[in-house]
Design an enzyme around this catalytic site. Sequence first.
Site, PDB file in Angstrom:
ATOM      1  N   ASN A  13       0.947  -1.208  -0.007  1.00  0.00           N
ATOM      2  CA  ASN A  13      -0.157   0.009  -0.050  1.00  0.00           C
ATOM      3  C   ASN A  13       0.887   1.081  -0.019  1.00  0.00           C
ATOM      4  O   ASN A  13       1.821   1.353   1.132  1.00  0.00           O
ATOM      5  CB  ASN A  13      -0.928  -0.077   1.236  1.00  0.00           C
ATOM      6  CG  ASN A  13      -2.097   0.840   1.308  1.00  0.00           C
ATOM      7  OD1 ASN A  13      -2.824   0.952   2.114  1.00  0.00           O
ATOM      8  ND2 ASN A  13      -2.541   1.332   0.039  1.00  0.00           N
ATOM      9  N   CYS A  75      -6.074   5.271   7.904  1.00  0.00           N
ATOM     10  CA  CYS A  75      -5.429   4.436   6.963  1.00  0.00           C
ATOM     11  C   CYS A  75      -4.357   3.782   7.580  1.00  0.00           C
ATOM     12  O   CYS A  75      -3.485   4.329   8.246  1.00  0.00           O
ATOM     13  CB  CYS A  75      -4.781   5.174   5.754  1.00  0.00           C
ATOM     14  SG  CYS A  75      -3.742   4.078   4.812  1.00  0.00           S
ATOM     15  N   ASN A  77      -2.269   0.904   7.006  1.00  0.00           N
ATOM     16  CA  ASN A  77      -0.942   0.790   6.733  1.00  0.00           C
ATOM     17  C   ASN A  77      -0.127   2.283   6.659  1.00  0.00           C
ATOM     18  O   ASN A  77       1.000   2.241   6.664  1.00  0.00           O
ATOM     19  CB  ASN A  77      -1.044   0.316   4.942  1.00  0.00           C
ATOM     20  CG  ASN A  77      -1.303  -1.114   5.231  1.00  0.00           C
ATOM     21  OD1 ASN A  77      -0.992  -1.950   6.097  1.00  0.00           O
ATOM     22  ND2 ASN A  77      -2.028  -1.521   4.170  1.00  0.00           N
ATOM     23  N   ASN A 167     -13.051   4.090   9.457  1.00  0.00           N
ATOM     24  CA  ASN A 167     -13.716   4.316   7.957  1.00  0.00           C
ATOM     25  C   ASN A 167     -14.582   3.020   7.842  1.00  0.00           C
ATOM     26  O   ASN A 167     -14.040   1.949   8.599  1.00  0.00           O
ATOM     27  CB  ASN A 167     -12.564   4.568   6.817  1.00  0.00           C
ATOM     28  CG  ASN A 167     -11.407   3.374   6.986  1.00  0.00           C
ATOM     29  OD1 ASN A 167     -11.601   2.398   7.597  1.00  0.00           O
ATOM     30  ND2 ASN A 167     -10.568   3.551   6.146  1.00  0.00           N
ATOM     31  N   CYS A 227      -4.799  -3.116   2.591  1.00  0.00           N
ATOM     32  CA  CYS A 227      -5.591  -2.132   3.322  1.00  0.00           C
ATOM     33  C   CYS A 227      -5.508  -2.509   4.826  1.00  0.00           C
ATOM     34  O   CYS A 227      -5.831  -3.642   5.281  1.00  0.00           O
ATOM     35  CB  CYS A 227      -6.829  -2.252   2.582  1.00  0.00           C
ATOM     36  SG  CYS A 227      -8.019  -1.056   3.609  1.00  0.00           S
ATOM     37  N   GLY A 228      -4.719  -1.640   5.635  1.00  0.00           N
ATOM     38  CA  GLY A 228      -4.586  -1.974   7.051  1.00  0.00           C
ATOM     39  C   GLY A 228      -6.038  -2.032   7.745  1.00  0.00           C
ATOM     40  O   GLY A 228      -6.446  -3.213   8.530  1.00  0.00           O
TER      41      GLY A 228
END
Length: 289
Positions: A13, A75, A77, A167, A227-228
């Site tokens: 990423n 986010c 990562n 998110n 995607c972390g």
Amino acid sequence: MHIRFTKMQGAGNDFVVLDETQGRLGLTTAQYRFLADRHFGVGADQILTVRPSPAPGLDFEYVIHNADGGEVEHCGNGARCFVRYVRDKGLTDKSNVRVKVQQGEIELRMNPDGRVTVDMGAPVFDWDRVPFKPIGLISDQVNGWPVFDLALGELGIARVGVVSMGNPHAVQRVDDVDTFPVLAQGPLIENHPAFPKRVNAGFMQIVSRSQIKLRVFERGAGETLACGTGACAAVVAGIRQGWLDARVDVQTHGGVLTIEWAGQADSPVLMTGPATPVFEGSIDVPDTL
């Protein structure tokens, strides 16, 4: 405008990292989009910005913009790359760093082996906070946790568990992530009307109780190599449905992330993985785009 940047990646990423600790650059949505463009700009899934502490008890503020120029909540990562960046640049000598994100605070820890552990906070299941509007959707329960059917037209039904990790994520279990139509379903799930702010679509293949394979179609970025927050959401969804243990290795196209969650609603999710500088440079960003 002449801007210095650092290119970084966490499990594939990739990010452009900007230092605004000495003053705001004042970039527009179009300028963030320019930086992320892989043909005309630097190229990245997200743009990460380091800002000064906004309050006592915090070390920095962490701001994220997707490749489409829109600001997003979190986010994972990127968070790992964030702490590696502030330490490499001498902005802090702490091993544990607390930062403000759009919807709260997170703690980041640099480990002796070079990997970074991020306390991602507790998962959010409240529909209003996700946000998620399930009115009219067919629902069921798996191990006491609700799942919902999203109608995707000719592509059928996606049965998803919904959770926010700062998110929104909609996670479905699939038999084989390599052959599943991620690129076809992803945009339809992302823009499904049940998600007022769109959603990240996760596609999870369970290998064992301690290992999964995962692909994620991210809002405003498309499918990314990792995607972390998506890895955290997938493991939380798998644990809630009784499929996974408390510690899970998540295999993405970009590498392995280790996710831990005790299973209680107020328990934090811990994510451990790599954070790697790629190169540094500078770029002229047009004043008008």
